[in-house]
Design a protein around this motif. Structure first.
Motif, PDB file in Angstrom:
ATOM      1  N   MET A  77       0.836  -1.200   0.000  1.00  0.00           N
ATOM      2  CA  MET A  77       0.000   0.000   0.000  1.00  0.00           C
ATOM      3  C   MET A  77       0.872   1.253   0.000  1.00  0.00           C
ATOM      4  O   MET A  77       0.604   2.220  -0.701  1.00  0.00           O
ATOM      5  CB  MET A  77      -0.915  -0.002   1.228  1.00  0.00           C
ATOM      6  N   SER A  82      -1.067   6.548  -2.477  1.00  0.00           N
ATOM      7  CA  SER A  82      -1.531   6.325  -1.109  1.00  0.00           C
ATOM      8  C   SER A  82      -1.477   7.625  -0.318  1.00  0.00           C
ATOM      9  O   SER A  82      -0.765   8.559  -0.666  1.00  0.00           O
ATOM     10  CB  SER A  82      -0.675   5.253  -0.432  1.00  0.00           C
ATOM     11  N   SER A 124      -4.896   3.227   0.343  1.00  0.00           N
ATOM     12  CA  SER A 124      -4.312   2.896  -0.954  1.00  0.00           C
ATOM     13  C   SER A 124      -5.347   2.121  -1.749  1.00  0.00           C
ATOM     14  O   SER A 124      -5.673   0.992  -1.413  1.00  0.00           O
ATOM     15  CB  SER A 124      -3.050   2.070  -0.755  1.00  0.00           C
TER      16      SER A 124
END
Lengths: 287, 221
Positions: A184, A190, A208
């Protein structure tokens, strides 16, 4: 319904992203297109519904066929030694047995079906984080009022720059978490959102795509008959349970996958959890 | 890849009034499709196995294994490859059972989606291998392994619920949808194969799937 003439969304989603939904369902998109669709899906319940419909259409191409007989014992043997990827939280509401009663805006398990990376759940992938059994929960929901309205307005997840500059340390700490969290973090899109918790403590969420990693620390201990319950806030302002938070000391983490949320919130609920919030949120992350 | 897809599909005899995805079977179907009446029951089985008891997965495998295998076989055509993909898919179904959400679709659709993705991944990695091999070898007999020809597509569609709806598409929609579905191709690759502009291909696939959706009576919410 997938009406291609749908006006652009609050996040400025261009119409042509809607045109990519069939390709998304067919795994026919390149990486950039897929990300654009996932942003649309995160903020638009109609888009999620259209995607679900396309998936039904594609499933109608399938002609069922009996697999080789030997495969059965092979699969069942492998299943014996393969852990499931969730950690069912006590008190998490169970799903309705009869489908079809879900709210039209129900978001859900798209992470399981939203992209090659997120669909491959290797054993142990979730180690180090609690994977909240989101999708098995009951999908009853209601609007939570003004507290989440601001979150809903942030249709596409965005980090206000004043927060973004503070998140480096938070990102570094989260990096030590499970592989999924590393993935992520590797996502250039993200974002980390953080806020103080009413009554004490700090909470943050790493977002994310369809995955959210929640962390809180400094949380006060609650009365034995109370529990912290985590909620996913969706683009339309509705909320859905992400399960109860298990405290370790004054900390709690939860990895929530496949939710098209625009933010998260925590409220104090009875120890068995609530199907919908019964108290005002003590923290709302997302705006 | 060669595309030969210019003849109309022969309408079959299924009643046009049936709306469910699980329409009747033909003698070509190796196992009976999951029937509409057992649809909810299969969903419930899948939800139940999320509790972690491996024994509870056996009925899930029996109900949905044929979906995974049928989806894989339709795209891969090779029974061994389809069996391998089916194994991966069914283990994934077990691992991620808690993510299944009956409010968003049936267990059958969920498994078909997972199987399609893995089958398409395999097509692409095989294609990459083939492209590499091709550089070192002369023309080989399997060069046309991914050809999508109309007879073949008709055979693969036999017994599927979309069979009766496919002929409702325009020839160009049908071509784009079929090539994208069975070829496991990206939009871009479909555009190259058909020698059409990318936006044209996108709108054909979109319009084609929308027509299929309406013909099948798929409607959520």
């Amino acid at each position: 319904m997938a009406d291609q003439t749908t006006a652009t969304g609050p996040g400025g989603v261009p119409d042509d992203v809607w045109d990519l939904l069939p390709g998304y369902a067919m795994d026919a998109l390149d990486h950039v297109e897929r990300q654009a669709v996932e942003r649309l899906l995160a903020s638009d319940a109609d888009a999620r519904r259209a995607l679900d419909e396309y998936r039904d259409v594609l499933a109608a191409f399938v002609v069922e066929a009996e697999p080789p007989a030997a495969l059965r014992s092979s699969v069942l043997a492998q299943v014996q030694g393969t852990p499931q990827v969730h950690d069912r939280t006590a008190g998490t509401p169970v799903p309705e047995s009869a489908p079809g009663g879900g709210s039209p805006s129900a978001g859900g398990s798209t992470a399981a079906t939203s992209g090659p990376a997120s669909s491959v759940a290797a054993p142990g992938r979730a180690s180090g984080a609690d994977v909240v059994d989101l999708d098995a929960r009951r999908r009853r929901r209601r609007r939570w009022g003004t507290a989440v309205a601001a979150v809903a307005a942030v249709a596409a997840i965005a980090v206000p720059s004043t927060i973004a500059v503070q998140v480096t340390a938070e990102r570094d700490r989260l990096q030590e978490q499970a592989q999924v969290v590393s993935e992520m973090l590797a996502d250039p899109d993200s974002a980390v959102l953080r806020a103080s918790v009413e009554g004490g403590g700090e909470a943050s969420v790493l977002v994310s795509g369809d995955d959210m990693f929640f962390h809180a620390e400094g949380l006060p201990e609650l009365d034995p008959d109370k529990a912290y319950q985590l909620w996913v806030v969706e683009g339309d302002g509705s909320v859905s349970s992400a399960g109860l938070l298990a405290l370790r000391g004054d900390q709690a983490t939860a990895l929530v996958q496949g939710e098209h949320g625009v933010g998260m919130a925590v409220s104090v609920e009875p120890e068995s959890g609530s199907e919908e919030p019964t108290t005002a949120p003590i923290v709302v992350l997302g705006a | 890849m060669t595309i030969v897809l210019n003849q109309p599909f022969v309408p079959n005899a299924m009643s046009p009034t049936r709306r469910r995805v699980f329409v009747g079977q033909t003698e070509k179907v190796a196992s009976p499709p999951v029937r509409t009446s057992s649809h909810d029951a299969v969903d419930a089985l899948l939800v139940a196995c999320a509790d972690g008891d491996p024994a509870s997965f056996a009925p899930v495998y029996d109900a949905l294994g044929p979906v995974a295998y049928g989806a894989s076989l339709g795209i891969l055509r090779d029974p061994d490859h389809a069996a391998e993909v089916t194994q991966e898919v069914m283990v994934e179904v077990w691992q991620t059972a808690s993510r299944f959400d009956a409010a968003r679709g049936s267990a059958r659709t969920w498994v078909a989606t997972l199987a399609r993705r893995r089958a398409v991944d395999r097509v692409r990695s095989e294609q990459a291998h083939r492209d590499r091999d091709q550089r070192d070898t002369d023309l080989r007999t399997n060069e046309s392994a991914r050809d999508v020809v109309v007879e073949d597509v008709e055979r693969r569609l036999e017994g599927s619920a979309v069979r009766r709806c496919i002929e409702g598409l325009t020839p160009t929609q049908r071509e784009a949808v079929v090539v994208a579905y069975y070829g496991g191709l990206t939009y871009r690759e479909v555009a190259e194969q058909l020698d059409k502009a990318l936006p044209t291909v996108k709108s054909r696939i979109r319009d084609g799937l929308n027509r299929l959706r309406d013909c099948l009576g798929v409607r959520h919410g």
